[in-house]
Design an enzyme around this catalytic site. Structure first.
Site, PDB file in Angstrom:
ATOM      1  CE  LYS A  66     -33.063 -37.308  70.815  1.00 48.64           C
ATOM      2  NZ  LYS A  66     -33.417 -37.599  72.463  1.00 48.64           N
ATOM      3  CG  ASP A 102     -34.454 -36.772  76.269  1.00 49.68           C
ATOM      4  OD1 ASP A 102     -35.677 -36.863  76.274  1.00 49.68           O
ATOM      5  OD2 ASP A 102     -34.097 -37.654  74.778  1.00 49.68           O
TER       6      ASP A 102
END
Ligand code: NAP
Length: 277
Positions: A66, A102
Site C-alpha cells: 500500500k 478505505d
C-alpha cells in the site's frame, strides 16, 4: 473484450475481495474478471508496468504494497494523498491513478450500520498503522473535533497526529479510561482480535452508554472487543461492512457500474469466513 482487474499482495490467498467483485460481475452480467495475483515486493514495479501496458483496467493493492504503490503511481487522488496509502489503482490512458477507498469504506459502513454516528464531537481510535490513518482522516472529514489516538507504541501515534495536534491527541493505550468517558465512538484499528488475541484490560464501562464500538478486524466477525461491548449493551459495528463498502467505488471505477452492498453479498462472505456458521 473482457475487462480485467486484480488484487495484488504477498501473500494473497486469504483475500475475500475476489468473492466480492466476482459476485458483482455475475450479478451485473459484466464480461470481466477479478484475479488474485501474488506479487512479491521486488516485483511490484514490473507488475505495474504490465498494468500501464493495458493488460488490466486496474485493481486493488493490499499488504505489503500500500505504501510502495503510493510512490509508484503516476497520479494520486486527494484521499490517497491525505491517507498516505493506495489501496486501489485505476488505469487511465496508460497512466496509473492511485486511490484510497478505505476511508470511504469506513464512512459508508458506519452511515449504513449506525446512522447518526457522526453527530458526536469526540472519538477514540486504537492503533496507529495504515488503517488508523484512513480512520483519522475520515473522522476529521466528518467534523470530529477531538480524536484520541492511542497506540502500543505512542511515538507512532504522535507521528500520525503531527500537524493536526489541535484535534488529534496521541498517547499510550493506558490512557483509555481517561479518554473513553467523553468518547461516543470507539474504533479499533489494531490487529488485536485476530488469531485469538484480545486487549488485556480495556475498561469499556468508562464509555458513555450510547457509545458506538467499531472493530476493523473481521476475522473473527465478532471480536472479543465487540463481544465485550455487546455484553455492556453498547452498539457495535463489525469490520466486514468496511471491507464491502471500500470495494464499491473501486468496482465502479474499473467496470463502470456502481454496485450495492446487499444482505445476500454479506451472507456469502460471512459463510466463506466461517463455513461452520
Ligand atoms: P498495521 O499498519 O500493521 O498496524 C497495526 C496496528 O496494530 C499498530 O497500531 C500496532 O501497534 C497494533 N498492534 C499490533 N499488534 C499489537 C499488540 N500485540 N498489542 C497492541 N497493539 C498491537 O496494520 P493496518 O493495515 O493498520 O491494519 C490493522 C487491522 O485493520 C488489521 O487487522 C486489518 O486486517 C484491519 N483492516 C480492516 C479493514 C476493513 O476493511 N475492515 C481495512 C483495513 C485494515 P504498534 O504501532 O505498537 O506496532
Amino acid at each position: 473484450m473482457t475487462v480485467r482487474a486484480f488484487v495484488i499482495g504477498h501473500p494473497i490467498g486469504h483475500s475475500r475481495s475476489p468473492l466480492i467483485h466476482r459476485y458483482w460481475l455475475h450479478r451485473h452480467g459484466i464480461d470481466g474478471s477479478y484475479e488474485p495475483i501474488d506479487v512479491p515486493p521486488g516485483k511490484l514495479t514490473a507488475f505495474l508496468d504490465r498494468v500501464r501496458g493495458g493488460e488490466f483496467a486496474g485493481g486493488n493493492v493490499t499488504v505489503p504494497h500500500k505504501l510502495a504503490a503510493l510512490a509508484a503511481c503516476d497520479r494520486l487522488d486527494e484521499t490517497a494523498r491525505e491517507v498516505g496509502a493506495v489501496n486501489t489503482i485505476v488505469r487511465d490512458d496508460g497512466s496509473l491513478i492511485g486511490r484510497n477507498t478505505d476511508l470511504d469504506g469506513f464512512l459508508g459502513n458506519l452511515d449504513a450500520a449506525a446512522p447518526g454516528w457522526d453527530g458526536a464531537d469526540e472519538a477514540l481510535v486504537l492503533g496507529a498503522g495504515g488503517a488508523a490513518r484512513a480512520v483519522v482522516a475520515g473522522l476529521a472529514r466528518r467534523g470530529f473535533e477531538r480524536i484520541g489516538l492511542l497506540n502500543r507504541t505512542p511515538s507512532r501515534a504522535a507521528a500520525l497526529a503531527a500537524g493536526r495536534e489541535e484535534i488529534v491527541f496521541a498517547g499510550p493505550l493506558e490512557e483509555f479510561a481517561g479518554r473513553a468517558r467523553s468518547s461516543k465512538l470507539l474504533v479499533n484499528t489494531t490487529t488485536i482480535g485476530m488469531h485469538g488475541t484480545r486487549f488485556d484490560e480495556l475498561p469499556l464501562a468508562t464509555l458513555p452508554a450510547d457509545a458506538v464500538v467499531v472493530d476493523l478486524v473481521y476475522v473473527p466477525l465478532v471480536t472479543p472487543l465487540l463481544a465485550a461491548a455487546r455484553a455492556r449493551g453498547l452498539k457495535t459495528v463489525d469490520g466486514l461492512g468496511m471491507l464491502l463498502h471500500q470495494a464499491v467505488p473501486a468496482f465502479e471505477a474499473w467496470f463502470g457500474v456502481r454496485p450495492e452492498v446487499s444482505a445476500e453479498l454479506r451472507d456469502l462472505v460471512v459463510a466463506d469466513l466461517d463455513p461452520t456458521a
